[in-house]
Design a protein around this motif. Structure first.
Motif, PDB file in Angstrom:
ATOM      1  N   ASN A 209       0.845  -1.192   0.000  1.00 20.54           N
ATOM      2  CA  ASN A 209       0.000   0.000   0.000  1.00 20.54           C
ATOM      3  C   ASN A 209       0.878   1.239   0.000  1.00 20.54           C
ATOM      4  N   ASN A 210       0.527   2.222  -0.806  1.00 18.24           N
ATOM      5  CA  ASN A 210       1.371   3.426  -0.917  1.00 18.24           C
ATOM      6  C   ASN A 210       1.508   4.170   0.407  1.00 18.24           C
ATOM      7  N   CYS A 211       0.614   3.894   1.363  1.00 18.66           N
ATOM      8  CA  CYS A 211       0.648   4.557   2.670  1.00 18.66           C
ATOM      9  C   CYS A 211       1.255   3.688   3.766  1.00 18.66           C
ATOM     10  N   SER A 212       1.878   2.561   3.413  1.00 16.93           N
ATOM     11  CA  SER A 212       2.351   1.652   4.453  1.00 16.93           C
ATOM     12  C   SER A 212       3.438   2.274   5.320  1.00 16.93           C
ATOM     13  N   GLY A 213       4.248   3.169   4.766  1.00 17.47           N
ATOM     14  CA  GLY A 213       5.253   3.852   5.576  1.00 17.47           C
ATOM     15  C   GLY A 213       4.614   4.764   6.603  1.00 17.47           C
ATOM     16  N   LYS A 214       3.612   5.521   6.172  1.00 18.65           N
ATOM     17  CA  LYS A 214       2.893   6.388   7.101  1.00 18.65           C
ATOM     18  C   LYS A 214       2.268   5.575   8.223  1.00 18.65           C
ATOM     19  N   HIS A 215       1.669   4.447   7.855  1.00 16.36           N
ATOM     20  CA  HIS A 215       0.996   3.619   8.857  1.00 16.36           C
ATOM     21  C   HIS A 215       1.986   2.948   9.799  1.00 16.36           C
ATOM     22  N   THR A 216       3.160   2.597   9.304  1.00 17.75           N
ATOM     23  CA  THR A 216       4.174   2.044  10.200  1.00 17.75           C
ATOM     24  C   THR A 216       4.653   3.129  11.154  1.00 17.75           C
ATOM     25  N   GLY A 217       4.679   4.364  10.681  1.00 18.41           N
ATOM     26  CA  GLY A 217       4.950   5.483  11.585  1.00 18.41           C
ATOM     27  C   GLY A 217       3.866   5.617  12.645  1.00 18.41           C
ATOM     28  N   PHE A 218       2.608   5.458  12.247  1.00 16.66           N
ATOM     29  CA  PHE A 218       1.508   5.479  13.216  1.00 16.66           C
ATOM     30  C   PHE A 218       1.695   4.387  14.266  1.00 16.66           C
ATOM     31  N   LEU A 219       2.088   3.189  13.826  1.00 16.52           N
ATOM     32  CA  LEU A 219       2.291   2.079  14.758  1.00 16.52           C
ATOM     33  C   LEU A 219       3.452   2.358  15.705  1.00 16.52           C
ATOM     34  N   THR A 220       4.491   2.997  15.193  1.00 20.67           N
ATOM     35  CA  THR A 220       5.627   3.366  16.043  1.00 20.67           C
ATOM     36  C   THR A 220       5.188   4.328  17.136  1.00 20.67           C
ATOM     37  N   LEU A 221       4.382   5.324  16.755  1.00 23.32           N
ATOM     38  CA  LEU A 221       3.867   6.272  17.740  1.00 23.32           C
ATOM     39  C   LEU A 221       2.898   5.588  18.696  1.00 23.32           C
ATOM     40  N   THR A 222       2.098   4.668  18.191  1.00 28.03           N
ATOM     41  CA  THR A 222       1.161   3.919  19.034  1.00 28.03           C
ATOM     42  C   THR A 222       1.903   3.182  20.144  1.00 28.03           C
ATOM     43  N   GLN A 223       2.995   2.505  19.786  1.00 25.01           N
ATOM     44  CA  GLN A 223       3.772   1.809  20.806  1.00 25.01           C
ATOM     45  C   GLN A 223       4.367   2.787  21.810  1.00 25.01           C
ATOM     46  N   HIS A 224       4.848   3.905  21.323  1.00 24.40           N
ATOM     47  CA  HIS A 224       5.443   4.920  22.199  1.00 24.40           C
ATOM     48  C   HIS A 224       4.426   5.441  23.205  1.00 24.40           C
ATOM     49  N   LEU A 225       3.186   5.616  22.761  1.00 23.49           N
ATOM     50  CA  LEU A 225       2.122   6.140  23.615  1.00 23.49           C
ATOM     51  C   LEU A 225       1.443   5.052  24.432  1.00 23.49           C
ATOM     52  N   LYS A 226       1.805   3.782  24.151  1.00 27.31           N
ATOM     53  CA  LYS A 226       1.177   2.631  24.803  1.00 27.31           C
ATOM     54  C   LYS A 226      -0.342   2.672  24.601  1.00 27.31           C
ATOM     55  N   ALA A 227      -0.729   2.947  23.373  1.00 28.86           N
ATOM     56  CA  ALA A 227      -2.143   3.075  23.023  1.00 28.86           C
ATOM     57  C   ALA A 227      -2.646   1.802  22.351  1.00 28.86           C
TER      58      ALA A 227
END
Length: 331
Positions: free
Chosen positions: A132-150
């Motif tokens: 998906n052309n947005c997979s990098g953006k979404h992996t960034g979202f997942l990185t932030l999700t882990q950081h926030l423990k969300a």
């Protein structure tokens, strides 16, 4: 004000059709330098806002804690073509998080890389989320999700990741967003005015001159995009080719439905373009024209001309016309 003609389609001596739109250029103070159409038109910037959606990833410290280098930050801002290069980097990033493509909520998409797409067809392989052309953006979202423990539903507008994205969006546009639409990758895409988006791009362009956390993060993202134009889009794509052709460092990013932005760090200027009928051929032409107007691109450069004045050909390969910006737009 209404949209104005910006691109003409010529067939022989006749202007057969045209595309109308809006464009705004802002300086580092957020003031309008030049505009066409309606600077107050409310728009969805689509994937042109990816560097804003990536801002909390960096400003929160999540990128630093995850050890993200410039390549992964460029991918967080990318609408990549799903080539093997892009897929490998996203897969490695996910693996480093202890995740897989099944954790991505962006949806599966076929590769836009011709060789990989044909290979997948021959081998009966299904489209993938990493492609998906947005997979990098979404992996960034997942990185932030882990950081926030969300929680894992990071595209929910009420999720801490998307709340951080909205706050960043409103901060850099200088406007309260009137709402959002759900993008092709299922994430919220926040609306703003044409001026708001140009102001945001000028914020990024002038970020290196400031020392606050948001500005430092913005400058880091711009540097990553400029350093890795192939990761931002890919082979033959306007973003990549125009960035490579530029006479000075510039970050250029397309969005669906005829949107385009540019960040000019040496000038502290930002550009936003919207073609109202959503035509990519027109938004490619206009962003090239405005960058020629500002002296960032040379009109005669072959990778600029292919978007500024592409030929119209018939089935026999005969040139029957061309696409060109309206008189005076390119300077």
């Amino acid at each position: 004000m209404t949209a104005v003609p910006m691109v003409e389609i010529h067939r022989g001596p006749v202007v057969e059709s045209w595309h109308s739109g809006h464009a705004v250029i802002c300086d580092g103070t957020g003031q309008i330098v030049e505009s066409w159409g309606d600077p107050g038109a409310v728009v969805l910037p689509r994937s042109s806002s990816k560097m804003i959606q990536a801002l909390p990833l960096v400003s929160s410290g999540a990128a630093h804690d995850a050890g993200l280098g410039a390549e992964r930050l460029a991918l967080a801002c990318a609408s990549h073509e799903g080539a093997p290069l892009h897929a490998r980097l996203v897969e490695a990033w996910l693996a480093g998080l202890g995740l897989s493509e099944h954790d991505l909520i962006c949806g599966p998409q076929p590769s836009r890389d011709k060789d990989l797409r044909l290979s997948m067809i021959r081998e009966h392989q299904a489209p993938g989320r990493v492609l998906n052309n947005c997979s990098g953006k979404h992996t960034g979202f997942l990185t932030l999700t882990q950081h926030l423990k969300a929680g894992p539903d990071y595209v929910d507008p009420a999720h801490p990741v998307q709340m951080a994205c909205r706050a960043a969006f409103e901060e850099v546009t200088g406007e309260t967003s009137p709402g959002f639409g759900i993008d092709g990758c299922s994430a919220p895409n926040f609306a703003t005015t044409m001026t708001g988006m140009a102001r945001a791009m000028a914020f990024y362009a002038s970020a290196g001159a400031r020392g606050d956390a948001q500005s430092r993060a913005a400058a880091q993202l711009v540097e990553a995009m400029i350093a890795h134009p192939m990761l931002v889009a890919g082979e033959g794509r306007a973003c990549t080719l125009l960035m490579q052709a530029a006479k000075e460092p510039v970050a250029i990013k397309t969005g669906a439905e005829g949107y385009f932005v540019a960040i000019l760090p040496k000038r502290g200027m930002g550009i936003a373009v919207k073609i109202v009928d959503g035509a990519t051929r027109a938004s490619d032409c206009v962003i090239a024209a405005l960058l020629v107007r500002l002296g960032v691109l040379e009109a005669a450069h072959p990778d600029v001309a292919r978007f500024l004045n592409p030929p119209v050909r018939n089935w026999d390969g005969l040139k029957t016309g061309e696409i060109r910006p309206v008189a005076g737009l390119a300077g």
